[in-house]
Design a protein around this motif. Structure first.
Motif, short mmCIF file in Angstrom:
data_model
loop_
_atom_site.label_atom_id
_atom_site.label_comp_id
_atom_site.label_asym_id
_atom_site.label_seq_id
_atom_site.Cartn_x
_atom_site.Cartn_y
_atom_site.Cartn_z
N MET B 1 -5.82 -62.59 -32.90
CA MET B 1 -7.09 -63.52 -32.88
C MET B 1 -7.64 -63.28 -34.25
SD MET B 1 -9.71 -63.89 -29.84
CE MET B 1 -10.94 -62.57 -30.03
N GLY B 2 -8.57 -62.10 -34.41
CA GLY B 2 -9.06 -62.08 -35.72
C GLY B 2 -8.09 -61.52 -36.97
N PRO B 3 -8.48 -61.70 -38.05
CA PRO B 3 -9.81 -62.35 -38.64
C PRO B 3 -9.72 -63.85 -38.41
CG PRO B 3 -8.29 -61.57 -40.46
CD PRO B 3 -7.67 -61.05 -39.19
N LEU B 4 -10.80 -64.31 -38.10
CA LEU B 4 -10.83 -65.68 -37.79
C LEU B 4 -10.79 -66.64 -38.75
CD1 LEU B 4 -13.89 -65.54 -35.12
CD2 LEU B 4 -11.26 -65.15 -34.70
N PHE B 70 -10.56 -52.72 -32.32
CA PHE B 70 -10.23 -54.34 -32.18
C PHE B 70 -8.50 -54.31 -32.57
CE2 PHE B 70 -14.24 -56.83 -33.32
CZ PHE B 70 -14.86 -56.17 -32.26
N TRP B 75 -7.27 -57.71 -31.04
CA TRP B 75 -8.43 -58.86 -31.46
C TRP B 75 -8.34 -59.09 -32.99
CZ3 TRP B 75 -13.29 -56.32 -28.76
CH2 TRP B 75 -13.10 -56.50 -27.13
N ILE B 76 -7.56 -58.18 -33.72
CA ILE B 76 -7.72 -58.27 -35.27
C ILE B 76 -6.43 -57.76 -35.63
CG2 ILE B 76 -8.69 -55.94 -35.92
CD1 ILE B 76 -10.46 -57.66 -37.97
#
Lengths: 169, 196
Positions: B1-4, B70, B75-76
């Motif tokens: 997902m991230g970094p966005l 994360f 998430w990252i």
């Protein structure tokens, strides 16, 4: 009267979360000295365009018509000014003054601040970032350089503390 | 997902607004911690106020653990997070000069911006000095170009150098931070100084 500041561990947690958000959103950490490099290069470019463009260090920031002020760090540091001001306003700390140890004059303090600033500015370029960009951000991503710079900054300051004690205690 | 932003989940156009908002948080946290006062910053080196140590290491540990978790949750993507390069000699040389600037000037660039924002004239003068220092570095660049580029080790992580995992490294940093917090609390009781 004792000045009231936030609990340091809570403030550190807040700062850490801000740094984490910088990583999560933009894929990069915080910084400060880089914003002043951008400001300097942009200003110098106005008065001496060719000189800056041919400079081996500054040239890359204005290559291909780039505007160094249009950068992440420039906007971030504007935010720091605003955030610092809001915090100072909320805590009743807005005051124009020279803060100095009572046993030295305000002029002495200002002279030392200028010398310290020059050294910090120079060192931040040599070290590829200051306390925010190199030490704090570097440590958070476990960069070897970040740990080295952090140790060198704090080690030197401790080492010179005795020499400059009359400015502070 | 991230970094966005690097993954274009959020458009590049938003990156400057994000930078500004993150800056507000950065400035607010620094000022609330007391980093707008050179008295508090210099206090670390005389033991009477160790707020720098506490805030700096709490922040580094928080962000470090946050990145690890994360990454663990997916998430990252840590490969897309910038890792500062290591040029060993200029990292040491720059750090030594910055350390001298710290004890002489009482600020670092970020903290001086906060202090200038609430009206500290000494911080504004420090900032003028920072710009002069950067100017000197850039204008005299050929003189230190070689030193600046020497000792290039790439972008190593300290965990790779020590041959441990990111998690073990984080644990070591937390233990080190805990010991330093304990010393800091002890020093503040022993070297108490009046405010001014």
């Amino acid at each position: 009267m004792k000045t009231k500041y936030m609990n340091p561990y809570l403030a550190g947690l807040m700062l850490g979360l801000v740094l984490l958000m910088a990583f999560f959103f933009s894929g990069r950490g915080l910084g400060a000295s880089g914003a002043f490099k951008n400001l300097l290069v942009a200003s110098e470019h106005i008065v001496a365009a060719e000189h800056v463009e041919t400079n081996g260090y500054f040239g890359k920031y204005v290559a291909d018509g780039k505007n160094p002020l249009n950068s992440w760090l420039s906007f971030e540091i504007l935010g720091v000014l605003v955030g610092g001001f809001i915090s100072g306003a909320l805590s009743g700390r807005l005051k124009i003054k020279v803060e100095h140890f009572p046993k030295i004059t305000a002029n002495k303090r200002l002279t030392m601040a200028l010398i310290g600033g020059v050294l910090f500015g120079f060192g931040s370029q040599l070290g590829r970032g200051c306390t925010s960009g190199s030490a704090l951000t570097g440590m958070a991503v476990l960069s070897l350089g970040g740990f080295i710079t952090m140790a060198a900054i704090f080690g030197t300051a401790f080492g010179l503390a005795y020499t400059f004690r009359k400015n502070w205690i | 997902m991230g970094p966005l932003v690097p993954q274009e989940i959020i458009g590049q156009d938003w990156n400057m607004l994000i930078a500004f908002i993150i800056g507000i948080g950065f400035g607010f946290a620094l000022e609330q911690a007391g980093f707008s006062s050179s008295r508090k910053l210099a206090g670390l080196f005389y033991g009477y106020d160790t707020v720098v140590l506490k805030v700096f290491f709490t922040a580094a540990v928080t962000a470090m653990l946050g990145l690890l978790y994360f990454s663990l949750f997916g998430w990252i993507d840590l490969n897309l997070v910038y890792v500062n390069p290591t040029f060993i000699w200029s990292a040491i040389g720059g750090g030594v000069i910055m350390g001298a600037g710290f004890i002489i000037g009482g600020f670092c660039p970020g903290t001086s911006v906060c202090a200038a924002a609430i009206g500290k004239i000494d911080a504004m003068i420090f900032l003028a000095g920072v710009v002069i220092g950067i100017f000197v570095f850039g204008e005299g660049y050929p003189l230190w170009k070689e030193f600046y580029n020497s000792g290039n080790l790439g972008n190593p992580k300290i965990s790779e150098i020590l041959g441990v995992s990111g998690g073990v490294m984080a644990l070591l940093v937390i233990i080190a931070a805990g010991i330093m917090f304990w010393i800091g609390e002890w020093a503040e009781k022993k070297f108490t100084r009046e405010e001014y």
